[in-house]
Design an enzyme around this catalytic site. Structure first.
Site, PDB file in Angstrom:
ATOM      1  N   MET A   1       0.832  -1.196   0.000  1.00 10.36           N
ATOM      2  CA  MET A   1       0.000   0.000   0.000  1.00 10.36           C
ATOM      3  C   MET A   1       0.868   1.248   0.000  1.00 10.36           C
ATOM      4  SD  MET A   1      -3.020  -1.054   2.655  1.00 10.36           S
ATOM      5  CE  MET A   1      -1.976  -2.006   3.730  1.00 10.36           C
ATOM      6  N   GLN A  54       6.278  -4.464  -6.357  1.00  8.13           N
ATOM      7  CA  GLN A  54       5.163  -4.154  -7.262  1.00  8.13           C
ATOM      8  C   GLN A  54       5.474  -2.928  -8.111  1.00  8.13           C
ATOM      9  OE1 GLN A  54       1.308  -2.313  -6.117  1.00  8.13           O
ATOM     10  NE2 GLN A  54       0.409  -4.291  -6.650  1.00  8.13           N
ATOM     11  N   CYS A  84      -4.717   0.119  -9.288  1.00  7.90           N
ATOM     12  CA  CYS A  84      -4.773   1.410  -8.611  1.00  7.90           C
ATOM     13  C   CYS A  84      -5.797   2.321  -9.276  1.00  7.90           C
ATOM     14  CB  CYS A  84      -3.408   2.079  -8.609  1.00  7.90           C
ATOM     15  SG  CYS A  84      -3.504   3.690  -7.808  1.00  7.90           S
ATOM     16  N   LYS A 123      -1.911  -7.872  -9.760  1.00  2.00           N
ATOM     17  CA  LYS A 123      -2.976  -7.471  -8.839  1.00  2.00           C
ATOM     18  C   LYS A 123      -3.915  -6.566  -9.615  1.00  2.00           C
ATOM     19  CE  LYS A 123      -4.837  -5.673  -4.914  1.00  2.00           C
ATOM     20  NZ  LYS A 123      -4.414  -4.355  -4.533  1.00  2.00           N
ATOM     21  N   ASN A 186      -9.236 -10.452  -2.442  1.00  3.58           N
ATOM     22  CA  ASN A 186      -8.926  -9.247  -1.663  1.00  3.58           C
ATOM     23  C   ASN A 186     -10.139  -8.325  -1.594  1.00  3.58           C
ATOM     24  OD1 ASN A 186      -7.548  -6.153  -2.533  1.00  3.58           O
ATOM     25  ND2 ASN A 186      -7.237  -6.999  -0.503  1.00  3.58           N
ATOM     26  N   GLY A 187     -10.302  -7.721  -0.425  1.00  3.61           N
ATOM     27  CA  GLY A 187     -11.344  -6.715  -0.255  1.00  3.61           C
ATOM     28  C   GLY A 187     -12.160  -6.944   1.000  1.00  3.61           C
ATOM     29  N   ASP A 188     -11.977  -6.027   1.967  1.00  7.60           N
ATOM     30  CA  ASP A 188     -12.811  -5.970   3.164  1.00  7.60           C
ATOM     31  C   ASP A 188     -12.579  -7.069   4.188  1.00  7.60           C
ATOM     32  OD1 ASP A 188     -13.876  -3.853   1.797  1.00  7.60           O
ATOM     33  OD2 ASP A 188     -15.864  -4.741   1.487  1.00  7.60           O
ATOM     34  N   GLY A 210      -5.313  -5.597   3.230  1.00  8.36           N
ATOM     35  CA  GLY A 210      -4.733  -4.262   3.120  1.00  8.36           C
ATOM     36  C   GLY A 210      -5.040  -3.443   4.352  1.00  8.36           C
ATOM     37  N   ARG A 211      -6.157  -2.714   4.297  1.00  9.01           N
ATOM     38  CA  ARG A 211      -6.451  -1.711   5.311  1.00  9.01           C
ATOM     39  C   ARG A 211      -6.514  -2.259   6.735  1.00  9.01           C
ATOM     40  NH1 ARG A 211     -11.701   0.345   2.502  1.00  9.01           N
ATOM     41  NH2 ARG A 211     -11.628  -1.864   1.923  1.00  9.01           N
TER      42      ARG A 211
HETATM   43  C1  LIG Z   1      -3.573   3.759   1.451  1.00 10.17           C
HETATM   44  C2  LIG Z   1      -3.691   2.648   0.465  1.00 10.17           C
HETATM   45  C3  LIG Z   1      -2.676   2.451  -0.445  1.00 10.17           C
HETATM   46  C4  LIG Z   1      -2.756   1.407  -1.369  1.00 10.17           C
HETATM   47  N1  LIG Z   1      -1.727   1.210  -2.218  1.00 10.17           N
HETATM   48  C5  LIG Z   1      -1.734   0.090  -3.005  1.00 10.17           C
HETATM   49  C6  LIG Z   1      -0.606  -0.244  -3.805  1.00 10.17           C
HETATM   50  O1  LIG Z   1       0.407   0.460  -3.833  1.00 10.17           O
HETATM   51  N2  LIG Z   1      -0.668  -1.379  -4.550  1.00 10.17           N
HETATM   52  C7  LIG Z   1      -1.784  -2.201  -4.544  1.00 10.17           C
HETATM   53  O2  LIG Z   1      -1.789  -3.236  -5.212  1.00 10.17           O
HETATM   54  N3  LIG Z   1      -2.860  -1.881  -3.823  1.00 10.17           N
HETATM   55  C8  LIG Z   1      -2.855  -0.779  -3.053  1.00 10.17           C
HETATM   56  N4  LIG Z   1      -3.949  -0.494  -2.284  1.00 10.17           N
HETATM   57  C9  LIG Z   1      -5.143  -1.345  -2.359  1.00 10.17           C
HETATM   58  C10 LIG Z   1      -5.071  -2.497  -1.372  1.00 10.17           C
HETATM   59  O3  LIG Z   1      -3.990  -3.336  -1.699  1.00 10.17           O
HETATM   60  C11 LIG Z   1      -6.351  -3.329  -1.410  1.00 10.17           C
HETATM   61  O4  LIG Z   1      -6.540  -3.846  -2.696  1.00 10.17           O
HETATM   62  C12 LIG Z   1      -7.589  -2.538  -1.019  1.00 10.17           C
HETATM   63  O5  LIG Z   1      -7.345  -1.676   0.053  1.00 10.17           O
HETATM   64  C13 LIG Z   1      -8.740  -3.492  -0.650  1.00 10.17           C
HETATM   65  O6  LIG Z   1      -8.339  -4.411   0.321  1.00 10.17           O
HETATM   66  P1  LIG Z   1      -8.651  -4.188   1.890  1.00 10.17           P
HETATM   67  O7  LIG Z   1     -10.129  -4.094   2.032  1.00 10.17           O
HETATM   68  O8  LIG Z   1      -8.056  -5.398   2.543  1.00 10.17           O
HETATM   69  O9  LIG Z   1      -7.988  -2.922   2.261  1.00 10.17           O
HETATM   70  C14 LIG Z   1      -3.892   0.563  -1.384  1.00 10.17           C
HETATM   71  C15 LIG Z   1      -4.915   0.777  -0.465  1.00 10.17           C
HETATM   72  C16 LIG Z   1      -4.828   1.802   0.458  1.00 10.17           C
HETATM   73  C17 LIG Z   1      -5.938   1.996   1.419  1.00 10.17           C
END
Ligand SMILES: Cc1cc2nc3c(=O)[nH]c(=O)nc-3n(C[C@H](O)[C@H](O)[C@H](O)COP(=O)(O)O)c2cc1C
Length: 326
Positions: A1, A54, A84, A123, A186-188, A210-211
Site C-alpha cells: 500500500m 510491485q 490502482c 494485482k 482481496n477486499g474488506d 490491506g487496510r
Molecule cells: C492507502 C492505500 C494504499 C494502497 N496502495 C496500493 C498499492 O500500492 N498497490 C496495490 O496493489 N494496492 C494498493 N492499495 C489497495 C489495497 O492493496 C487493497 O486492494 C484494497 O485496500 C482493498 O483491500 P482491503 O479491504 O483489505 O484494504 C492501497 C490501499 C490503500 C488503502
C-alpha cells in the site's frame, strides 16, 4: 500500500504472521528516471522474504525496463499493479486504467514476463465499471502469457473503495476449470472469521489484506491461529501494542533517518492506539515531539497509564479512501 507498506511496516507485519508481502507500488517511469523515491522503494530485506516488488506503468518499454531494474534486487516475485484507481495513475493509462484495454494489459504483462527471470504476478480489480466486468477474461489471458498468480480486489475501478467488495466474480475466476494459477481474493477482510468464511466460500488460494493491517498487524497471526485451532486469539495487550509501535519507530529511524523517520511515523500512532480512552493528549505529544527518547518516554507512560486496560476485540474499522471516478 502506497505510503504504508514500507520496510518498517512490513517488519511488524512479518513479525505478526504475514506470509507474503509486497512493496508499495513503484512507478516504472520513476525507476527508469532513477528517481530517489522510486529507488528507495526497491529496498527489501532477507528477514521479510518472501516479498514481492510491485511496479506500475502503461507502456511496454518502461515496464520492461523497470522489470530489468527490479531483477537486480532479487525479490521473490515481481507484481504488476493493474488495480490502482487514483486519477493520477488510472487516467494516465496505468494501474486500473489498463482494465479498459485488455489487449494492452496482455501486451504489458507479456513484456514484463519476457524481461525478467522472476515469477510475475498481477494485482487487479473486477473491471473498470459495472458495465465492464472483465476479470474472467483478464484472468485467462494473463495466465496464458505466463503470470504465476493473480490477486483480485472485488471492486471496480469506479467503485474506488466504496460499497462492499463483491467476491462472487473472484470465486468464478477461481472455479474456472481453465485456471490453474493461485488466485488470491482481496477486499474488506477485517477479521479471522471473515477470512476463513470467504476463503471457504469462494475457494481462493489465499486472502490478501490491506487496510485491516494498518495499525493492526496482529490480524495475520489472529487469522492463522483461527485457521489452525478454530479459536480466536486474545487481542494484543496495551503493552504489546506499544512495543510494536516502538519496533515500527526504530525501523523507521533506521531506514529513513532521524527526520523523515520521526515525521512519517506520525501517521501511524492514531491507528495503533485507537480504542484507548482519552488517548488524545498522548497522541498529540507523539505527533509533535522530534526527539526519539522523548517519544519513547511517552510510549512508556502509555503502558503504565493503560496497564489494566483491555481494548475490546471489535471488528477492525476499515479505513475508506474515496475519490470521484473520473
Ligand atoms: C492507502 C492505500 C494504499 C494502497 N496502495 C496500493 C498499492 O500500492 N498497490 C496495490 O496493489 N494496492 C494498493 N492499495 C489497495 C489495497 O492493496 C487493497 O486492494 C484494497 O485496500 C482493498 O483491500 P482491503 O479491504 O483489505 O484494504 C492501497 C490501499 C490503500 C488503502
Amino acid at each position: 500500500m502506497e505510503d504504508v507498506s514500507d520496510p518498517p511496516f512490513r517488519a511488524v507485519c512479518k513479525d505478526n504472521g504475514a506470509d507474503l508481502m509486497y512493496t508499495e507500488f513503484i512507478s516504472s517511469e520513476g525507476l527508469i528516471r532513477d528517481a530517489i523515491k522510486s529507488r528507495r522503494k526497491l529496498d527489501i530485506f532477507d528477514y521479510e522474504r518472501p516479498v514481492g516488488i510491485q511496479i506500475f506503468g502503461g507502456d511496454e518499454e518502461s515496464l520492461s525496463l523497470a522489470a530489468k531494474i527490479v531483477d537486480v534486487t532479487q525479490p521473490d516475485l515481481l507484481d504488476i499493479n493493474f488495480g490502482c484507481p487514483v486519477k493520477k495513475v488510472a487516467l494516465k493509462g496505468a494501474g486500473a486504467g489498463v482494465l479498459k484495454d485488455i489487449d494492452l494489459m496482455v501486451r504489458l504483462t507479456e513484456a514484463v514476463v519476457k524481461s525478467t527471470s522472476l515469477p510475475v504476478t498481477v494485482k487487479t480489480r473486477l473491471g473498470w465499471d459495472d458495465s465492464m466486468l472483465n476479470i474472467e477474461e483478464v484472468a485467462e489471458r494473463l495466465q496464458d502469457v505466463g503470470i504465476k498468480a493473480l490477486a483480485i480486489h472485488g471492486r471496480t475501478r469506479c467503485q474506488m473503495y466504496k460499497g462492499d467488495a463483491d467476491w462472487t466474480l473472484i470465486g468464478k475466476v477461481k472455479n474456472n476449470p481453465r485456471m490453474h494459477i493461485p488466485i488470491f481474493g482481496n477486499g474488506d477482510i477485517d477479521s479471522p472469521q471473515k477470512a476463513v468464511e470467504y476463503k471457504n466460500r469462494y475457494g481462493v488460494d489465499g486472502v490478501m489484506i490491506g487496510r485491516a493491517a494498518i495499525g493492526y498487524p496482529w490480524i495475520f497471526r489472529e487469522i492463522k491461529h483461527f485457521v489452525q485451532t478454530g479459536e480466536l486469539l486474545e487481542p494484543p495487550t496495551v503493552e504489546e501494542r506499544v512495543n510494536v509501535v516502538r519496533k515500527h519507530l526504530h525501523k523507521s529511524l533506521d531506514w529513513k533517518g532521524p527526520i523523515v523517520g520521526i515525521n512519517e511515523m506520525r501517521r501511524h500512532y492514531a491507528n495503533y492506539l485507537k480504542g484507548l480512552p482519552n488517548i488524545k493528549e498522548y497522541r498529540s505529544k507523539l505527533v509533535t515531539l522530534n526527539d526519539p527518547a522523548a517519544i519513547e518516554a511517552i510510549l512508556d507512560e502509555i503502558i503504565i497509564r493503560y496497564s489494566n486496560y483491555e481494548i475490546e476485540a471489535t471488528p477492525i474499522e476499515l479505513i475508506n479512501y474515496h475519490e470521484k471516478c473520473g
